[in-house]
Design a protein around this motif. Structure first.
Motif, short mmCIF file in Angstrom:
data_model
loop_
_atom_site.label_atom_id
_atom_site.label_comp_id
_atom_site.label_asym_id
_atom_site.label_seq_id
_atom_site.Cartn_x
_atom_site.Cartn_y
_atom_site.Cartn_z
N UNK A 233 0.84 -1.19 0.00
CA UNK A 233 0.00 0.00 0.00
C UNK A 233 0.87 1.24 0.00
N UNK A 234 0.24 2.40 -0.01
CA UNK A 234 0.97 3.66 -0.06
C UNK A 234 0.45 4.65 0.97
N UNK A 235 1.33 5.53 1.37
CA UNK A 235 0.98 6.71 2.16
C UNK A 235 1.18 7.90 1.23
N UNK A 236 0.20 8.77 1.11
CA UNK A 236 0.33 9.93 0.24
C UNK A 236 -0.18 11.17 0.96
N UNK A 237 0.31 12.31 0.53
CA UNK A 237 -0.11 13.59 1.12
C UNK A 237 -0.46 14.56 0.00
N UNK A 238 -1.47 15.37 0.24
CA UNK A 238 -1.85 16.41 -0.70
C UNK A 238 -1.76 17.77 -0.04
N UNK A 239 -1.12 18.70 -0.72
CA UNK A 239 -1.01 20.06 -0.19
C UNK A 239 -1.20 21.05 -1.33
N UNK A 240 -1.79 22.18 -1.04
CA UNK A 240 -2.02 23.17 -2.08
C UNK A 240 -1.77 24.57 -1.54
N UNK A 241 -1.41 25.47 -2.45
CA UNK A 241 -1.22 26.88 -2.06
C UNK A 241 -1.53 27.77 -3.25
N UNK A 242 -1.82 29.01 -2.94
CA UNK A 242 -2.05 30.02 -3.96
C UNK A 242 -0.71 30.57 -4.42
N UNK A 243 -0.56 30.84 -5.71
CA UNK A 243 0.66 31.42 -6.25
C UNK A 243 0.25 32.43 -7.33
N UNK A 244 1.08 32.63 -8.35
CA UNK A 244 0.74 33.65 -9.34
C UNK A 244 0.60 33.11 -10.75
N UNK A 245 1.51 32.23 -11.16
CA UNK A 245 1.46 31.74 -12.54
C UNK A 245 1.91 30.29 -12.60
N UNK A 246 0.95 29.36 -12.65
CA UNK A 246 -0.50 29.53 -12.58
C UNK A 246 -0.95 29.98 -11.18
N UNK A 247 -2.22 30.29 -11.01
CA UNK A 247 -2.66 30.88 -9.74
C UNK A 247 -2.70 29.93 -8.55
N UNK A 248 -2.60 28.62 -8.78
CA UNK A 248 -2.64 27.66 -7.68
C UNK A 248 -1.69 26.50 -7.96
N UNK A 249 -1.31 25.79 -6.90
CA UNK A 249 -0.46 24.61 -7.03
C UNK A 249 -0.99 23.52 -6.11
N UNK A 250 -0.91 22.27 -6.59
CA UNK A 250 -1.29 21.11 -5.78
C UNK A 250 -0.16 20.09 -5.86
#
Length: 326
Positions: A233-250
């Motif tokens: 199996x796997x352990x995974x993490x998701x995180x996101x933040x606002x930026x400028x170009x492009x406007x978001x990141x995941x």
């Protein structure tokens, strides 16, 4: 606590950054990290976090350099974050002086090492003998980056909605993370070389770091099975933040090498990314090198997700975790 300051900070002035300094700090320079600057979204969180010290260096009462010291690994290590120098004062030694100051401050608090994540595919300096004389590589992972445009997003919406994402992926609790860290065979399977790269931060896989893993924008998921001597199996993490170009990141951080579960987790996080973002976004994925990396490439092709041509060659790079003794 008294710290021996570098020359730049003896000649001028340094102070802790506060809420009122936000605009001045963010105005130091534009297009940081090729448009993926996380500081505008993280600034308020950073200055309120008791494990971080945010420092401003000033000349004539005006900010010219900024840096963050983040104490991790039970206070034994530190990492520098969000460092930047005013565009008009580049190549004057200010960034180096800030790093010296952060190192000195960290030493005064008992930190023994500075850790960092560096790009080692095209960065000639990080591959040089000079760099290797002062830095020890702990581990490395493959990093994929690509922009999910509106067109790709619409296609992914259709693909993800038609997929049966396994219901056995559960939210991981701090207690589960501690359980996974306790046994050596589980720890080595998920976190080789005792290293856990999460949301760009290279933590050691030790209990002292567990409270730090669950920060403002990180969620961790698992379908790891530990009933046998060989975990799967796997352990995974998701995180996101606002930026400028492009406007978001995941960002998707993947732990473990069960390639049969990789597509399941990628689809799970793409579903989350489409829910939490609102337009074009940068998709970033970290996996172990070797077969897992190849399997990731196969999944991206299958999902028709493009590689990013502005990041590094083909949107794929090796990121190494290095340590420098303080």
């Amino acid at each position: 606590m008294k710290v021996s300051l570098p020359l730049m900070f003896l000649k001028h002035r340094s102070k802790y950054a506060g809420p009122g300094d936000k605009q001045a700090v963010l105005s130091l320079r534009q297009n940081v990290y090729r448009g993926l600057d996380y500081l505008p979204d993280y600034y308020d969180y950073f200055i309120a976090d008791r494990n971080r010290k945010c420092i401003i260096g000033e000349m004539k009462n005006k900010p010219v350099v900024f840096g963050v010291m983040y104490a991790i690994d039970g206070g034994r290590s530190m990492i520098g974050q969000a460092g930047r120098v005013h565009e008009r004062f580049e190549r004057q030694g200010l960034f180096s002086a800030m790093n010296q100051f952060l190192n000195a401050y960290a030493r005064s608090l008992g930190c023994r090492a500075r850790v960092a994540m560096v790009e080692t595919t095209l960065n000639m300096y990080t591959r040089s003998e000079k760099f290797k004389q002062t830095h020890t590589e702990i581990t490395s992972k493959l990093h994929y980056a690509g922009v999910i445009t509106h067109t790709v997003r619409d296609s992914l919406q259709h693909i993800v909605s038609s997929c049966d994402v396994s219901a056995d992926i559960r939210t991981a609790s701090p207690a589960e993370i501690q359980h996974l860290m306790e046994a050596e065979h589980r720890r080595e399977y998920l976190f080789p070389n005792n290293s856990m790269l999460l949301d760009y931060i290279p933590y050691q896989s030790i209990p002292e770091n567990i409270p730090l893993l669950f920060n403002r924008n990180v969620q961790i998921f698992s379908n790891v099975c530990c009933e046998e001597s060989s975990p799967h199996g796997l352990l995974t993490a998701g995180s996101n933040f606002l930026c400028s170009h492009p406007p978001e990141s995941y960002t998707i951080d993947v732990f473990g090498t069960d390639s049969t579960q990789l597509e399941n987790h990628i689809l799970f996080h793409l579903h989350r990314a489409l829910q939490t973002t609102h337009g074009e976004f940068c998709l970033q994925i970290f996996v172990e090198k070797g077969y897992m990396a190849q399997e990731l490439c196969n999944i991206l092709v299958k999902l028709d997700i493009p590689k990013c041509n502005w990041y590094v060659e083909g949107g794929v790079a090796v990121k190494s975790i290095v340590e420098e003794r303080l």
